[in-house]
Each structure stands twice: as structure tokens, then as C-alpha cells.
Enzyme design. Structure first.
Site, PDB file in Angstrom:
ATOM      1  N   ASP A 190      -6.090  14.471  58.852  1.00 20.06           N
ATOM      2  CA  ASP A 190      -5.019  14.895  59.766  1.00 20.06           C
ATOM      3  C   ASP A 190      -4.751  16.397  59.717  1.00 20.06           C
ATOM      4  O   ASP A 190      -3.935  16.911  60.492  1.00 20.06           O
ATOM      5  CB  ASP A 190      -3.718  14.124  59.465  1.00 20.06           C
ATOM      6  CG  ASP A 190      -3.773  12.690  59.977  1.00 20.06           C
ATOM      7  OD1 ASP A 190      -4.739  12.344  60.678  1.00 20.06           O
ATOM      8  OD2 ASP A 190      -2.852  11.907  59.670  1.00 20.06           O
TER       9      ASP A 190
ATOM     10  N   LYS B  83       6.282  10.861  59.485  1.00 19.54           N
ATOM     11  CA  LYS B  83       5.995   9.824  60.483  1.00 19.54           C
ATOM     12  C   LYS B  83       5.229   8.660  59.855  1.00 19.54           C
ATOM     13  O   LYS B  83       5.584   7.502  60.042  1.00 19.54           O
ATOM     14  CB  LYS B  83       5.157  10.430  61.619  1.00 19.54           C
ATOM     15  CG  LYS B  83       4.561   9.404  62.551  1.00 19.54           C
ATOM     16  CD  LYS B  83       3.793  10.043  63.680  1.00 19.54           C
ATOM     17  CE  LYS B  83       2.326  10.266  63.423  1.00 19.54           C
ATOM     18  NZ  LYS B  83       1.507   9.044  63.357  1.00 19.54           N
ATOM     19  N   ASN B  84       4.170   8.990  59.098  1.00 14.70           N
ATOM     20  CA  ASN B  84       3.298   7.933  58.594  1.00 14.70           C
ATOM     21  C   ASN B  84       3.893   7.138  57.436  1.00 14.70           C
ATOM     22  O   ASN B  84       3.287   6.181  56.973  1.00 14.70           O
ATOM     23  CB  ASN B  84       1.930   8.503  58.200  1.00 14.70           C
ATOM     24  CG  ASN B  84       1.096   8.848  59.424  1.00 14.70           C
ATOM     25  OD1 ASN B  84       1.503   8.556  60.561  1.00 14.70           O
ATOM     26  ND2 ASN B  84      -0.052   9.465  59.206  1.00 14.70           N
TER      27      ASN B  84
ATOM     28  N   CYS C 125      -9.734   4.528  70.459  1.00  7.33           N
ATOM     29  CA  CYS C 125      -8.810   5.620  70.747  1.00  7.33           C
ATOM     30  C   CYS C 125      -9.592   6.922  70.767  1.00  7.33           C
ATOM     31  O   CYS C 125     -10.797   6.929  70.532  1.00  7.33           O
ATOM     32  CB  CYS C 125      -7.667   5.668  69.746  1.00  7.33           C
ATOM     33  SG  CYS C 125      -8.098   6.381  68.181  1.00  7.33           S
TER      34      CYS C 125
ATOM     35  N   ARG D 249      -1.185   2.842  67.755  1.00  4.78           N
ATOM     36  CA  ARG D 249      -1.979   1.907  66.951  1.00  4.78           C
ATOM     37  C   ARG D 249      -1.238   1.401  65.734  1.00  4.78           C
ATOM     38  O   ARG D 249      -1.490   0.286  65.270  1.00  4.78           O
ATOM     39  CB  ARG D 249      -3.264   2.581  66.487  1.00  4.78           C
ATOM     40  CG  ARG D 249      -4.105   3.160  67.576  1.00  4.78           C
ATOM     41  CD  ARG D 249      -5.283   3.858  66.970  1.00  4.78           C
ATOM     42  NE  ARG D 249      -5.934   2.969  66.026  1.00  4.78           N
ATOM     43  CZ  ARG D 249      -6.804   2.049  66.346  1.00  4.78           C
ATOM     44  NH1 ARG D 249      -7.171   1.882  67.583  1.00  4.78           N
ATOM     45  NH2 ARG D 249      -7.337   1.265  65.418  1.00  4.78           N
TER      46      ARG D 249
ATOM     47  N   VAL E 189     -13.953  10.810  57.854  1.00  2.00           N
ATOM     48  CA  VAL E 189     -13.075   9.639  57.993  1.00  2.00           C
ATOM     49  C   VAL E 189     -13.196   9.001  59.382  1.00  2.00           C
ATOM     50  O   VAL E 189     -13.326   7.787  59.507  1.00  2.00           O
ATOM     51  CB  VAL E 189     -11.606  10.009  57.687  1.00  2.00           C
ATOM     52  CG1 VAL E 189     -10.698   8.807  57.850  1.00  2.00           C
ATOM     53  CG2 VAL E 189     -11.481  10.596  56.284  1.00  2.00           C
TER      54      VAL E 189
ATOM     55  N   ARG F 293       4.495  12.875  69.820  1.00  2.00           N
ATOM     56  CA  ARG F 293       4.350  11.648  69.018  1.00  2.00           C
ATOM     57  C   ARG F 293       4.547  11.958  67.540  1.00  2.00           C
ATOM     58  O   ARG F 293       4.964  11.088  66.790  1.00  2.00           O
ATOM     59  CB  ARG F 293       2.945  11.062  69.204  1.00  2.00           C
ATOM     60  CG  ARG F 293       2.733  10.371  70.528  1.00  2.00           C
ATOM     61  CD  ARG F 293       1.411   9.640  70.499  1.00  2.00           C
ATOM     62  NE  ARG F 293       1.269   8.969  69.223  1.00  2.00           N
ATOM     63  CZ  ARG F 293       0.119   8.756  68.596  1.00  2.00           C
ATOM     64  NH1 ARG F 293      -1.006   9.140  69.131  1.00  2.00           N
ATOM     65  NH2 ARG F 293       0.097   8.143  67.428  1.00  2.00           N
TER      66      ARG F 293
ATOM     67  N   ARG G 151     -11.964   2.847  65.517  1.00  2.00           N
ATOM     68  CA  ARG G 151     -10.836   2.436  64.693  1.00  2.00           C
ATOM     69  C   ARG G 151     -10.539   0.930  64.697  1.00  2.00           C
ATOM     70  O   ARG G 151      -9.496   0.486  65.170  1.00  2.00           O
ATOM     71  CB  ARG G 151      -9.576   3.209  65.086  1.00  2.00           C
ATOM     72  CG  ARG G 151      -9.712   4.682  64.806  1.00  2.00           C
ATOM     73  CD  ARG G 151      -8.486   5.445  65.147  1.00  2.00           C
ATOM     74  NE  ARG G 151      -7.479   5.397  64.089  1.00  2.00           N
ATOM     75  CZ  ARG G 151      -6.340   6.075  64.141  1.00  2.00           C
ATOM     76  NH1 ARG G 151      -6.057   6.818  65.180  1.00  2.00           N
ATOM     77  NH2 ARG G 151      -5.473   6.000  63.164  1.00  2.00           N
TER      78      ARG G 151
HETATM   79  C1  UD1 Z   1      -3.802   6.418  58.953  1.00  2.00           C
HETATM   80  C2  UD1 Z   1      -2.847   7.439  59.508  1.00  2.00           C
HETATM   81  C3  UD1 Z   1      -3.611   8.504  60.280  1.00  2.00           C
HETATM   82  C4  UD1 Z   1      -4.709   9.107  59.415  1.00  2.00           C
HETATM   83  C5  UD1 Z   1      -5.573   8.011  58.798  1.00  2.00           C
HETATM   84  C6  UD1 Z   1      -6.575   8.539  57.787  1.00  2.00           C
HETATM   85  C7  UD1 Z   1      -0.822   6.151  59.855  1.00  2.00           C
HETATM   86  C8  UD1 Z   1       0.125   5.531  60.824  1.00  2.00           C
HETATM   87  N1  UD1 Z   1      -1.912   6.757  60.388  1.00  2.00           N
HETATM   88  O1  UD1 Z   1      -4.447   5.780  60.063  1.00  2.00           O
HETATM   89  O2  UD1 Z   1      -2.693   9.523  60.671  1.00  2.00           O
HETATM   90  O3  UD1 Z   1      -5.532   9.923  60.208  1.00  2.00           O
HETATM   91  O4  UD1 Z   1      -4.751   7.050  58.108  1.00  2.00           O
HETATM   92  O5  UD1 Z   1      -5.928   9.254  56.781  1.00  2.00           O
HETATM   93  O6  UD1 Z   1      -0.603   6.139  58.658  1.00  2.00           O
HETATM   94  N2  UD1 Z   1     -11.344   1.206  59.315  1.00  2.00           N
HETATM   95  C9  UD1 Z   1     -12.170   0.123  59.518  1.00  2.00           C
HETATM   96  N3  UD1 Z   1     -11.618  -1.131  59.522  1.00  2.00           N
HETATM   97  C10 UD1 Z   1     -10.281  -1.337  59.331  1.00  2.00           C
HETATM   98  C11 UD1 Z   1      -9.450  -0.230  59.115  1.00  2.00           C
HETATM   99  C12 UD1 Z   1     -10.007   1.028  59.109  1.00  2.00           C
HETATM  100  O7  UD1 Z   1     -13.373   0.269  59.706  1.00  2.00           O
HETATM  101  O8  UD1 Z   1      -9.843  -2.503  59.367  1.00  2.00           O
HETATM  102  C13 UD1 Z   1     -11.909   2.585  59.293  1.00  2.00           C
HETATM  103  C14 UD1 Z   1     -11.390   3.490  60.405  1.00  2.00           C
HETATM  104  O9  UD1 Z   1     -12.096   3.298  61.606  1.00  2.00           O
HETATM  105  C15 UD1 Z   1     -11.590   4.863  59.810  1.00  2.00           C
HETATM  106  C16 UD1 Z   1     -11.328   4.619  58.319  1.00  2.00           C
HETATM  107  O10 UD1 Z   1     -11.453   3.230  58.125  1.00  2.00           O
HETATM  108  O11 UD1 Z   1     -12.913   5.291  59.983  1.00  2.00           O
HETATM  109  C17 UD1 Z   1      -9.974   5.059  57.834  1.00  2.00           C
HETATM  110  O12 UD1 Z   1      -8.994   4.608  58.726  1.00  2.00           O
HETATM  111  P1  UD1 Z   1      -7.532   4.190  58.247  1.00  2.00           P
HETATM  112  O13 UD1 Z   1      -7.243   4.745  56.912  1.00  2.00           O
HETATM  113  O14 UD1 Z   1      -7.375   2.720  58.448  1.00  2.00           O
HETATM  114  O15 UD1 Z   1      -6.625   4.933  59.322  1.00  2.00           O
HETATM  115  P2  UD1 Z   1      -5.251   4.430  59.855  1.00  2.00           P
HETATM  116  O16 UD1 Z   1      -4.590   3.626  58.796  1.00  2.00           O
HETATM  117  O17 UD1 Z   1      -5.422   3.826  61.208  1.00  2.00           O
END
Ligand code: UD1
Length: 419
Positions: free
Chosen positions: A306, A22-23, A117, A93, A328, A398, A122
Site C-alpha cells: 500500500d 481504515k484497514n 479489481c 472488497r 503482493v 475511500r 484478488r
Molecule cells: C489487505 C488490505 C489492502 C492491502 C493488502 C495487502 C484491508 C481492508 N485491505 O487486502 O489494503 O493492500 O491487505 O497488504 O485490510 N489471496 C488469494 N486468496 C485469498 C486471499 C488472498 O489468493 O483467499 C491473494 C491476493 O490475491 C493477493 C495476496 O493474497 O495476491 C494478498 O492479499 P490479501 O492480504 O488477502 O489482501 P486483502 O486482505 O484483500
């Protein structure tokens, strides 16, 4: 709303195949916005998040043709609207992944802010800051990100923290920028590498994906191609954990063991014999009770957030006391309260769950709160005494393709009850 009913007590046995990730599929579908010609994407999992992405692209005017094997051909030449509405972004998201490609290719994008969420706030500030550093004019108004740029300009981006979709969004945007962009402190997840491989197949010049420094030499245009998505490592890990929790013996096909080293390590620590081949993993618990493990989530290649909820369930019935630290996301323990209703002994101390293994769980009606939390409840149901009813399973749909069919193939007593 559909429910799952699981009658616990059967050690899982047999063989299943893993679906596409999926990701990886989500960013790759977003990346098709960058191409001048049609892109055909294969090994796409049949999931609600994929349907949501198709609806998002469809509403923009993109043409999508899906065949019976879930190959999706995407043609963006018919695009009319550079807009991602709130109703779709709030339900998924990852819709934010269209921001970078739309802006880079069409010079403009309006994308809803995702908001909070179930697993934390996030934010997407790093996506936005990166695009601004590349010369985009971005403002947030009425809950929407409005971005404009004539042509993005390459720069050196040092990410404040490791973000998976942030790295992907900026990598996609950089493929059409002027000059060579470098992303430092980049996410190293296999899905980032898969996206980079797909972008390169479209004519991009991305190197270093899989390390923490990715370099992207901008090109004038990208082209249509055909690309198969890599297997889902989280789905793989979930079925391995399901086999382990039930004392079972399973063989998982069409996966990539290399992507699961941290997870396999912990399964071995829990007492499983695990053998791996090029594209398969075999796990045998020999009918024994798992041993408690200590886990700390972190970006790849460390233990994935995850898989945290599934290992929480594993520890719940293990011999001994184990700790699970979530580093995380700030609020990813919603499943703990549901597991406690089934008899789990868990204490939450900040971002750590201290779990004392219990001999038995008893079935209860439980509620899924997010995708991976739902999987942990299904795992608990597989060993609980009685019939566990898992409600709100749209969360599971999902991210897990035909979960009840795959588990039933391994002998689980599980059925879906339509609303
Ligand atoms: C992706 C995965 C999700 C997984 C996560 C962490 C997809 C579609 N989803 O989510 O399944 O759980 O990686 O491995 O690939 N953060 C900020 N600012 C930002 C972006 C992120 O503060 O602009 C923080 C987030 O709140 C979180 C951390 O960074 O605490 C990591 O999040 P991130 O790696 O961005 O997760 P996703 O990409 O949303």
C-alpha cells in the site's frame, strides 16, 4: 465527479495529525456482528469505505449511532438479514469481512463474491477454504457465497499464502467456534493485532496476533465493549513521502512509528533525516532532492504494497535509478502510465518497475485508478510544474480523510473542484 487541482513546487512544512486506520476500522466494524451487546468504536476515520460499511450493516438491520466525533455505536440485536449484496461488495472488497462473523454468530451468511479489481484478480478462496475446514457448508451460486454452520469447529489452519483479510475473517469466525483454532502462516499486520485486541476486549481469547501463528480459544458469547482504532500507518507513510518528494520538513502526530519501520528505513535511504518519538515522526529533507531506492513489497513487517505507488512517485524525481518490485498483487502498476504522462521515465519489466529519476515533471490531467495509485498522482502533482488535475478522486476519498485539507495545512497549493 470531484477533481483535485494541485499547483506544484511548494516544499511541505508544518504539522498534521493522523486519522484512525481504515484497514483496522473495517474489520472491527465487521466484528461488532459477533457481540451480544452494543460495541462503541472510536477513532474511526471519516471515509467513504466507512460509510459503505455502515450502509452494509444498516441494510442488514443493524442499528448504528454516530456522534459528531465519529464514534460509532453498533447494536446488532436488531439484525434481520444475513446478506451482503453485490452492489456494496463490488464497491468495497473488504465487505467480505462480514462473512466469518455472520456465519459464526448466526449460523448463516450470504455474501457476494467480490470479483476482480483494478490491482488484480484478488480471490477469496482462502477465506472460504478456512471456513469449510471449520465445518461450514459453503457453496457458490449466482455470484454469491452461501455459507451455513450450526457451530463452527476449531481446527488447525495452515494458510497457503499470507492474506490479511483472510486471517481476519477466520480469526473472527474462530472466536465463537468449539475448541481452539490455530491459524498458521497468519498475516502479522498491525491491523490484525488491533482486531485481535478489540475481539479480546469483547471477551474473546485470541493469542499470538502479530506473529505468524494465532491461537483462538472459542467462547460461547462475546459482549459489548468500547474500543479505539489504531492510527493509519499508510496515511502516515503517504504524508512522509509527500514531505520527502517536495524537499520539505513535517511533523506527523498521533501515529505509531513502530508500525512504519520498513518505510522509515527507505525514507532515510532516500536522504531524509527522520526522528521518531512515542506517537510522532518528524521528517526533514533539508530542501534536497531524494536519492533513488530499491523497493520490494511483501507482507508486514516488510515494505507494504500500500506504499508502493507513493514510492514509485518518489523514485520518479530522485537522483539515480531505482527499482520497485511488487510481489503482493499482480497488476498494481496502473499509476505508472499516468506518471509517464507527466514526464516520468519508467520501464515495466514483469512485476518490476525500473525508474530513472528525472529533473522535472510537468503537470497533466491524470486519472486515479485505485486508492494508493491516486495518492501517488497527488504526490507527483506536488512537485510538477504547473497545475495537475487529478480526476476520479472518489478513489482517494475511500481511504484518505480530508487529504486536501491536510496537505493545505502543510502549505500545498491544492483545491477540490466539485463536479
Ligand atoms: C489487505 C488490505 C489492502 C492491502 C493488502 C495487502 C484491508 C481492508 N485491505 O487486502 O489494503 O493492500 O491487505 O497488504 O485490510 N489471496 C488469494 N486468496 C485469498 C486471499 C488472498 O489468493 O483467499 C491473494 C491476493 O490475491 C493477493 C495476496 O493474497 O495476491 C494478498 O492479499 P490479501 O492480504 O488477502 O489482501 P486483502 O486482505 O484483500
Amino acid at each position: 465527479m470531484d477533481k483535485l487541482i494541485i499547483t506544484g513546487g511548494v516544499p511541505l512544512q508544518g504539522e498534521i495529525r493522523i486519522s484512525g486506520a481504515k484497514n483496522a476500522a473495517l474489520p472491527i466494524l465487521a466484528a461488532t456482528l459477533l457481540a451480544d451487546g452494543p460495541v462503541k468504536v472510536g477513532n474511526i476515520p471519516h471515509l467513504q469505505d466507512i460509510t459503505t460499511t455502515m450502509e452494509l450493516l444498516g441494510r442488514m438491520g443493524v442499528e448504528l449511532v454516530v456522534d459528531e466525533r465519529m464514534n460509532i455505536e453498533v447494536d446488532c440485536s436488531t439484525i434481520r438479514e444475513l446478506f451482503a449484496p453485490y452492489d456494496l461488495v463490488k464497491s468495497m472488497r473488504a465487505s467480505i469481512l462480514v462473512l466469518g462473523p455472520m456465519l459464526a454468530r448466526f449460523g448463516e451468511a450470504v455474501v457476494s463474491l467480490p470479483g476482480g479489481c483494478a490491482i488484480g484478480s484478488r480471490p477469496v478462496n482462502l477465506h472460504i477454504e478456512g471456513l469449510v475446514k471449520m465445518g461450514a457448508d459453503v457453496h457458490v451460486e449466482g455470484g454469491y457465497i452461501h455459507a451455513k454452520a450450526r457451530r463452527l469447529k476449531a481446527t488447525r489452519l495452515v494458510m497457503d499464502l499470507v492474506t490479511v483479510t483472510g486471517t481476519e475473517n477466520l480469526m473472527m469466525a474462530a472466536t465463537l467456534a468449539e475448541g481452539t483454532t490455530v491459524i498458521e502462516n497468519a498475516a502479522r499486520e498491525p491491523e490484525v493485532v488491533d482486531l485481535a485486541n478489540c475481539l479480546n476486549a469483547m471477551g474473546a481469547k485470541v493469542s499470538g496476533a502479530g506473529s505468524d501463528s494465532i491461537s483462538i480459544e472459542g467462547v460461547d458469547a462475546l459482549f459489548g465493549t468500547r474500543y479505539d482504532v489504531l492510527p493509519d500507518r499508510i496515511e502516515t507513510g503517504t504524508y512522509l513521502a509527500a514531505a520527502a518528494i517536495t524537499g520539505g520538513h513535517v511533523r506527523i502526530k498521533d501515529t505509531q512509528p513502530r508500525m512504519l519501520e520498513a518505510v522509515i528505513e527507505k525514507l532515510r535511504e532516500a536522504g531524509a533525516s527522520v526522528e521518531v518519538g512515542d506517537r510522532w515522526i518528524e521528517l526533514d529533507m533539508n530542501g534536497s532532492r531524494p536519492r533513488a531506492t530499491n523497493i520490494r513489497t511483501s507482507p508486514y513487517p516488510a515494505f507494504p504494497t500500500d506504499m508502493q505507488a507513493q514510492f514509485t512517485s518518489l523514485n520518479v524525481v530522485s537522483d539515480g535509478t531505482g527499482t520497485i518490485s511488487e510481489t503482493v498483487f499482480e497488476n498494481r502498476f496502473m499509476h505508472v502510465h499516468e506518471l509517464q504522462r507527466m514526464g516520468a521515465d519508467i520501464q515495466l519489466e514483469g512485476n518490476t518497475a525500473v525508474i530513472r529519476g528525472v529533473n522535472r515533471l510537468t503537470a497533466a490531467p491524470v486519472m486515479a485508478t485505485d486508492l494508493r495509485a491516486s495518492a501517488s498522482l497527488v504526490l507527483a502533482g506536488l512537485v510538477a510544474e504547473g497545475d495537475t488535475v487529478v480526476d476520479r478522486i472518489y478513489h482517494i476519498d475511500r481511504g484518505y480523510e480530508s487529504i486536501e485539507e491536510k496537505l493545505a495545512k502543510l502549505g500545498a497549493r491544492i483545491r477540490r473542484v466539485p463536479a
